[in-house]
Design an enzyme around this catalytic site. Structure first.
Site, PDB file in Angstrom:
ATOM      1  N   THR A 171      59.794  37.775  45.698  1.00 55.77           N
ATOM      2  CA  THR A 171      60.170  38.668  44.596  1.00 55.77           C
ATOM      3  C   THR A 171      61.442  38.176  43.910  1.00 55.77           C
ATOM      4  O   THR A 171      62.283  37.553  44.545  1.00 55.77           O
ATOM      5  CB  THR A 171      60.387  40.071  45.196  1.00 55.77           C
ATOM      6  OG1 THR A 171      59.116  40.560  45.595  1.00 55.77           O
ATOM      7  CG2 THR A 171      61.017  41.034  44.221  1.00 55.77           C
ATOM      8  N   ARG A 199      48.023  48.788  46.628  1.00 53.84           N
ATOM      9  CA  ARG A 199      49.313  48.824  47.325  1.00 53.84           C
ATOM     10  C   ARG A 199      50.497  48.556  46.376  1.00 53.84           C
ATOM     11  O   ARG A 199      50.456  47.644  45.558  1.00 53.84           O
ATOM     12  CB  ARG A 199      49.295  47.772  48.438  1.00 53.84           C
ATOM     13  CG  ARG A 199      50.570  47.723  49.274  1.00 53.84           C
ATOM     14  CD  ARG A 199      51.530  46.669  48.782  1.00 53.84           C
ATOM     15  NE  ARG A 199      52.732  46.629  49.624  1.00 53.84           N
ATOM     16  CZ  ARG A 199      53.828  45.938  49.309  1.00 53.84           C
ATOM     17  NH1 ARG A 199      53.869  45.237  48.205  1.00 53.84           N
ATOM     18  NH2 ARG A 199      54.872  45.964  50.084  1.00 53.84           N
ATOM     19  N   VAL A 200      51.517  49.347  46.480  1.00 54.47           N
ATOM     20  CA  VAL A 200      52.735  49.144  45.695  1.00 54.47           C
ATOM     21  C   VAL A 200      53.913  49.102  46.658  1.00 54.47           C
ATOM     22  O   VAL A 200      54.001  49.925  47.573  1.00 54.47           O
ATOM     23  CB  VAL A 200      52.934  50.289  44.672  1.00 54.47           C
ATOM     24  CG1 VAL A 200      54.240  50.100  43.912  1.00 54.47           C
ATOM     25  CG2 VAL A 200      51.766  50.352  43.700  1.00 54.47           C
ATOM     26  N   GLY A 201      54.799  48.152  46.456  1.00 57.09           N
ATOM     27  CA  GLY A 201      55.983  48.026  47.321  1.00 57.09           C
ATOM     28  C   GLY A 201      57.195  48.720  46.729  1.00 57.09           C
ATOM     29  O   GLY A 201      57.082  49.611  45.880  1.00 57.09           O
ATOM     30  N   ASP A 202      58.360  48.286  47.155  1.00 56.33           N
ATOM     31  CA  ASP A 202      59.613  48.932  46.724  1.00 56.33           C
ATOM     32  C   ASP A 202      60.076  48.471  45.343  1.00 56.33           C
ATOM     33  O   ASP A 202      60.829  49.195  44.680  1.00 56.33           O
ATOM     34  CB  ASP A 202      60.728  48.626  47.731  1.00 56.33           C
ATOM     35  CG  ASP A 202      60.986  47.119  47.842  1.00 56.33           C
ATOM     36  OD1 ASP A 202      60.002  46.348  47.934  1.00 56.33           O
ATOM     37  OD2 ASP A 202      62.160  46.715  47.801  1.00 56.33           O
ATOM     38  N   THR A 222      64.822  42.647  47.987  1.00 60.63           N
ATOM     39  CA  THR A 222      63.627  41.868  48.313  1.00 60.63           C
ATOM     40  C   THR A 222      63.411  41.946  49.816  1.00 60.63           C
ATOM     41  O   THR A 222      64.355  41.880  50.590  1.00 60.63           O
ATOM     42  CB  THR A 222      63.755  40.390  47.898  1.00 60.63           C
ATOM     43  OG1 THR A 222      62.630  39.676  48.445  1.00 60.63           O
ATOM     44  CG2 THR A 222      65.038  39.747  48.374  1.00 60.63           C
ATOM     45  N   GLY A 223      62.162  42.121  50.214  1.00 65.17           N
ATOM     46  CA  GLY A 223      61.880  42.232  51.640  1.00 65.17           C
ATOM     47  C   GLY A 223      60.601  43.004  51.863  1.00 65.17           C
ATOM     48  O   GLY A 223      59.803  43.182  50.931  1.00 65.17           O
ATOM     49  N   GLY A 225      58.508  45.662  51.653  1.00 62.08           N
ATOM     50  CA  GLY A 225      58.626  46.813  50.759  1.00 62.08           C
ATOM     51  C   GLY A 225      58.467  48.177  51.411  1.00 62.08           C
ATOM     52  O   GLY A 225      59.192  49.115  51.075  1.00 62.08           O
TER      53      GLY A 225
HETATM   54  N1  ASP Z   1      59.583  43.786  48.279  1.00 63.51           N
HETATM   55  C1  ASP Z   1      58.374  43.171  47.791  1.00 63.51           C
HETATM   56  C2  ASP Z   1      57.198  44.057  48.113  1.00 63.51           C
HETATM   57  O1  ASP Z   1      57.147  44.590  49.202  1.00 63.51           O
HETATM   58  C3  ASP Z   1      58.112  41.841  48.374  1.00 63.51           C
HETATM   59  C4  ASP Z   1      59.216  40.848  48.167  1.00 63.51           C
HETATM   60  O2  ASP Z   1      60.395  41.208  48.206  1.00 63.51           O
HETATM   61  O3  ASP Z   1      58.892  39.670  47.993  1.00 63.51           O
HETATM   62  O4  ASP Z   1      56.312  44.163  47.291  1.00 63.51           O
END
Ligand code: ASP
Length: 304
Positions: A171, A199-202, A222-223, A225
């Site tokens: 990300t 699916r949706v992340g943070d 980033t991480g 999510g």
């Molecule tokens: N945080 C992002 C997600 O979970 C992934 C990422 O940080 O690369 O969608």
């Protein structure tokens, strides 16, 4: 004036990186920083600097956002992004959008030109068309490495946070403080390889992956999510500063190295406070990152 950017955190080890690849990543990060900082230097706003810096990273195939977005379970690219202006707490976000060249530009358009904060899927794409944003064919988002990585995992039922069998989060994000004292933050992602069920992340969630408030700080995460959503990471750091009077550094330490770790939340974030202090904490092996202010700057990849 300060800008900081990230291109994802995770298992990023020097032993697995060729000199060529490393210099390609560093070059892309530096190009993004230069773009954002030049806007700040010309008395531009933090929000414009953040959007422009992210756009550079979205246009690079190296990161899991825009052109380099990963494949979902159907072999498509579904992208999420968000942006927030600390000056007036205005914000824009999108999730599950396809074929939009720069999701961050769409998030910004939603913030500036609609009465909403968060648009999703087809509706968001219709809004993008009405505002004449750039679209690309599926072929623009095709990348052989990402395809192979998806093929490997598609046969299984698993989903994965960006490339390799190890955890890598590609990300991208930016935070900035302009010469008027305004803070802004933005984040853009392709999410997780082989993701399904919408699916949706943070990343597109204001308060989780992105937050900015002129009274406290600007944050882009980033991480993993799911864990970042559950920890409301970006807003938590702002709250620790606002309500507990913590410094940016102490708030970041507490959230990234204690609270997130307690629930096995791997990743990191970039942060700037209203005084221009910069923090780039992560609890994974590495994080593509960079910063620049009038005194200097740096781009880095690995941990210490
Ligand atoms: N945080 C992002 C997600 O979970 C992934 C990422 O940080 O690369 O969608």
């Amino acid at each position: 004036m300060v800008i900081a950017i990230h291109g994802g955190a995770g298992t990023i080890l020097k032993s697995e990186m060729s000199a060529e690849k490393e210099s390609a990543y560093k070059h892309a990060l530096q190009t993004s920083l230069n773009k954002g900082f030049s806007i700040l230097a010309k008395k531009g706003t933090a929000i414009d600097a953040v959007a422009a810096a992210i756009q550079v990273l979205e246009d690079s195939p190296l990161f899991n956002a825009g052109k380099g977005a990963v494949f979902n379970a159907e072999g498509k690219h579904e992208m999420d992004a968000s942006i927030m202006n600390g000056r007036d707490l205005s914000a824009g976000a999108v999730s599950g959008i396809r074929n939009v060249r720069n999701p961050i530009t769409l998030a910004k358009a939603i913030m500036e030109k609609s009465e909403h904060v968060f648009l999703t899927g087809e509706g968001a794409e219709i809004f993008a068309k009405q505002h004449h944003l750039e679209f690309e064919d599926d072929s623009y988002f095709y990348d052989e490495n990402r395809y192979q990585q998806w093929q490997k995992i598609n046969a299984t039922d698993a989903f994965q946070l960006d490339h390799t069998s190890e955890k890598k989060f590609g990300t991208v994000g930016a935070v900035a403080l302009d010469s008027f004292g305004n803070l802004a933050a933005g984040t853009s992602t392709g999410g997780m390889t082989n993701k399904k069920y919408g699916r949706v992340g943070d990343s597109p969630i204001i308060g989780a992956g992105t937050y900015a408030n002129n009274n406290t700080c600007a944050i882009s995460c980033t991480g993993h999510g799911e864990l970042f959503i559950r920890s409301v990471v970006a807003y938590d750091i702002s709250c620790l500063m606002e309500y507990k009077g913590m410094s940016l550094k102490d708030a970041c330490l507490l959230v990234v190295h204690e609270k997130l770790l307690k629930i096995k939340g791997e990743g990191g974030l970039i942060a700037i406070d209203r005084n221009g202090n910069i923090e780039l904490p992560f609890n994974s092996e590495g994080m593509y990152r960079g910063w620049q202010n009038v005194a200097g700057g740096a781009v880095e990849i690995y941990g210490n």
